[in-house]
Each structure stands twice: as structure tokens, then as C-alpha cells.
Motif scaffolding. Sequence first.
Motif, PDB file in Angstrom:
ATOM      1  N   UNK A   1       1.000  -1.000   0.053  1.00  0.00           N
ATOM      2  CA  UNK A   1       0.028  -0.256   0.002  1.00  0.00           C
ATOM      3  C   UNK A   1       0.549   1.040   0.354  1.00  0.00           C
ATOM      4  N   UNK A   2       0.088   2.235   0.400  1.00  0.00           N
ATOM      5  CA  UNK A   2       0.992   3.742   0.357  1.00  0.00           C
ATOM      6  C   UNK A   2       0.809   4.602   1.734  1.00  0.00           C
ATOM      7  N   UNK A   3       1.825   5.467   2.271  1.00  0.00           N
ATOM      8  CA  UNK A   3       1.399   5.966   3.037  1.00  0.00           C
ATOM      9  C   UNK A   3       1.142   7.428   2.653  1.00  0.00           C
ATOM     10  N   UNK A   4      -0.122   8.324   2.862  1.00  0.00           N
ATOM     11  CA  UNK A   4      -0.514   9.850   3.055  1.00  0.00           C
ATOM     12  C   UNK A   4      -0.085  10.034   4.127  1.00  0.00           C
ATOM     13  N   UNK A   5       1.151  10.939   4.168  1.00  0.00           N
ATOM     14  CA  UNK A   5       2.129  11.704   5.033  1.00  0.00           C
ATOM     15  C   UNK A   5       1.705  13.462   4.289  1.00  0.00           C
ATOM     16  N   UNK A   6       0.718  14.064   5.403  1.00  0.00           N
ATOM     17  CA  UNK A   6      -0.170  15.652   5.006  1.00  0.00           C
ATOM     18  C   UNK A   6       1.446  16.650   4.630  1.00  0.00           C
ATOM     19  N   UNK A   7       2.566  16.476   5.153  1.00  0.00           N
ATOM     20  CA  UNK A   7       3.862  16.915   4.686  1.00  0.00           C
ATOM     21  C   UNK A   7       4.541  16.894   3.997  1.00  0.00           C
TER      22      UNK A   7
ATOM     23  N   UNK B   1       0.187  12.986   9.831  1.00  0.00           N
ATOM     24  CA  UNK B   1      -0.207  14.323   9.833  1.00  0.00           C
ATOM     25  C   UNK B   1       1.218  15.072  10.539  1.00  0.00           C
ATOM     26  N   UNK B   2       1.568  16.428   9.794  1.00  0.00           N
ATOM     27  CA  UNK B   2       2.167  16.921  10.211  1.00  0.00           C
ATOM     28  C   UNK B   2       1.781  18.045   9.035  1.00  0.00           C
ATOM     29  N   UNK B   3       2.541  19.628  10.697  1.00  0.00           N
ATOM     30  CA  UNK B   3       2.273  20.312   9.303  1.00  0.00           C
ATOM     31  C   UNK B   3       3.454  21.764   8.545  1.00  0.00           C
ATOM     32  N   UNK B   4       3.273  21.657   8.126  1.00  0.00           N
ATOM     33  CA  UNK B   4       4.560  22.550   7.061  1.00  0.00           C
ATOM     34  C   UNK B   4       4.567  23.696   7.723  1.00  0.00           C
ATOM     35  N   UNK B   5       5.215  24.132   7.907  1.00  0.00           N
ATOM     36  CA  UNK B   5       5.193  25.173   9.096  1.00  0.00           C
ATOM     37  C   UNK B   5       6.588  26.354   8.614  1.00  0.00           C
ATOM     38  N   UNK B   6       6.704  27.703   8.321  1.00  0.00           N
ATOM     39  CA  UNK B   6       8.206  28.103   7.903  1.00  0.00           C
ATOM     40  C   UNK B   6       8.235  29.582   9.028  1.00  0.00           C
TER      41      UNK B   6
ATOM     42  N   UNK C   1      -1.282  23.857   5.586  1.00  0.00           N
ATOM     43  CA  UNK C   1      -1.169  22.639   5.503  1.00  0.00           C
ATOM     44  C   UNK C   1      -3.515  22.391   5.530  1.00  0.00           C
ATOM     45  N   UNK C   2      -4.083  22.181   4.721  1.00  0.00           N
ATOM     46  CA  UNK C   2      -5.336  21.960   4.955  1.00  0.00           C
ATOM     47  C   UNK C   2      -6.080  20.720   5.391  1.00  0.00           C
ATOM     48  N   UNK C   3      -5.593  21.129   6.117  1.00  0.00           N
ATOM     49  CA  UNK C   3      -6.022  19.376   6.868  1.00  0.00           C
ATOM     50  C   UNK C   3      -7.684  18.750   6.627  1.00  0.00           C
ATOM     51  N   UNK C   4      -8.597  19.807   7.030  1.00  0.00           N
ATOM     52  CA  UNK C   4      -9.840  18.685   6.565  1.00  0.00           C
ATOM     53  C   UNK C   4     -10.074  18.941   5.217  1.00  0.00           C
ATOM     54  N   UNK C   5      -9.658  19.907   4.027  1.00  0.00           N
ATOM     55  CA  UNK C   5      -9.946  18.756   3.067  1.00  0.00           C
ATOM     56  C   UNK C   5      -8.430  17.388   2.341  1.00  0.00           C
TER      57      UNK C   5
END
Length: 271
Positions: A170-176, A200-205, A223-227
Motif C-alpha cells: 500500500x501507500x502512506x499518505x503523510x500530509x507534510x 499528520x504534520x504541518x508545513x511551517x515556515x 496544510x489544509x487538513x480538513x480537505x
Amino acid sequence: MERLSLNQKTVDQWGVRQVVDGCARAGIGAVGLWREPVADIGLEKAAKLVRDAGLRVSTLCRGGFLTAADPDARAAALADNRRAIEEAATLGTGVLVLVVGGLPAGDRDLPAARRRVADAVAELAPHAQAHGVRLALEPLHPMYCADRAVLSTLAQALDVAERFPVDRVGVAVDTFHVWWDPQIDAQIARAGARIATYQLADWVLPLPADVLLGRGYPGDGHVDFPALTAAVGAAGYTGDVEVEIFNADVWAQDGDEVIATVVDRYRSLMS
């Protein structure tokens, strides 16, 4: 909360026992473990700690690094991945995450490296099936292509995974790693039952000098987590949702405070 899993890297300052105890205190149902800290306390002991706490292991990180062209290095990588599969089975998880590896030193042939990944997965898939473990190919953001993963998009990961039965690879879907991809909605729909883990992890600057440590708490970045979560759910994924953060500032915090923040963000994003 039943679906929330804490990836061990999020509290990298803790060993397996501390992570398991912290998750149990917080009412988190699952934990994503890493091979190195598991080895530090022993595989059987780690498995018992998780069972005794009433938790489950959502994933084991990580296998992979399958791009070596040298025959001896390739054989060593395959042997290590077979051990990782066996470790995953002992821990009771059905998912071994594969970070497939970057370009070997001095090599610039990306297509050849990707072919070697597919060839290695073909060798490993029967061993995984025999142990009840699914290989989860994780595409990483393109900035990691040279050193960590020659699979940079979910489409590339699926191109490999779809050569094998869905219950083997399968595949891993990692938001980052995937949030930026203009094709991500279509590729998540394409993945469907092949989604083996959702992280889940966010893209922070700004990104730190060591971009490996650039992951933030969900909700702190772009990251648009709800979407993304809606797309993963529409694709049929109902498994654990794993929070995996690599961040030196997070690692410097008290572990229970980190977990409390993770729980709060998860509840707000998943409600």
C-alpha cells in the motif's frame, strides 16, 4: 480518540516505555513505533509493553532504503527489510512504512533508482505477506529526493504499489509530504484501499537548516487538513490517524505537554 495514534518520533525525547505510558494516560489508542528505540529495550519487551497497556501498534517505522546499485549493499538492505517485516509482525502491526531511499553516492539516474525500488519491493512482498504485514510506500517531499526517497509523489508510489496485490503493498499518505501536490485529490481517490496509514504534520515556515526537522503541530502551518482528511475518508480509509512530528523545539518540550497539544489539535481538526 480511538483512531488517534502517536508516532514515537513526536516525543523523540522518550523511550518506548515512556511513550506507551504517556499514550495510555492520555487515552490515545495506538502508537507508531520506530525500530531503533524498540531495539534498545528488546522487541519482545516492547511488544509486551504495548499489549499490557491495552494499546495497538499502528505502524512500524521504518524499512526501505532500497536504491543501492552495489550487489552487496542491495543484499544487506533486503536482509534488513526482512528483519523489519518480522519485527512488525512481532509487534502486532500490519503496516511497515518504507522510506525507499535516495540516490546512491555519485549516482544521478533517478529512473534506474526507482526501478531498483520496484524490484526490491517485488522481492520483499512475499515475505511480508507470509508474516501478515503490508508494505506502505511513503512518498516524501521532493526536497528529500536525493537522500531519502526517490518517490516524491503519491502517483509515483502508486505506480509501484499497483504492481502488487492491494493487501501486500500500500501507500502512506503523510500530509507534510503531499500537501503541495496539485494532483493529490485525484491520487488519494486512486489510492483507495491502498492507503495503509494516514499521518499528520504541518508545513511551517521558516524551514530549519536541517529540513528533516521542519514538521510542525497540525494547525500551525499551511496544510489544509480538513480537505486532505475528507479526501482520505472519501477514499475509504478508516484506520489510525498518526501524528508524526520531527521538530527540535517540540522534542525539547515536556512529553506530556506535547501529547496534550497533539490531542487538542487532533480533536479540533478531526471534529
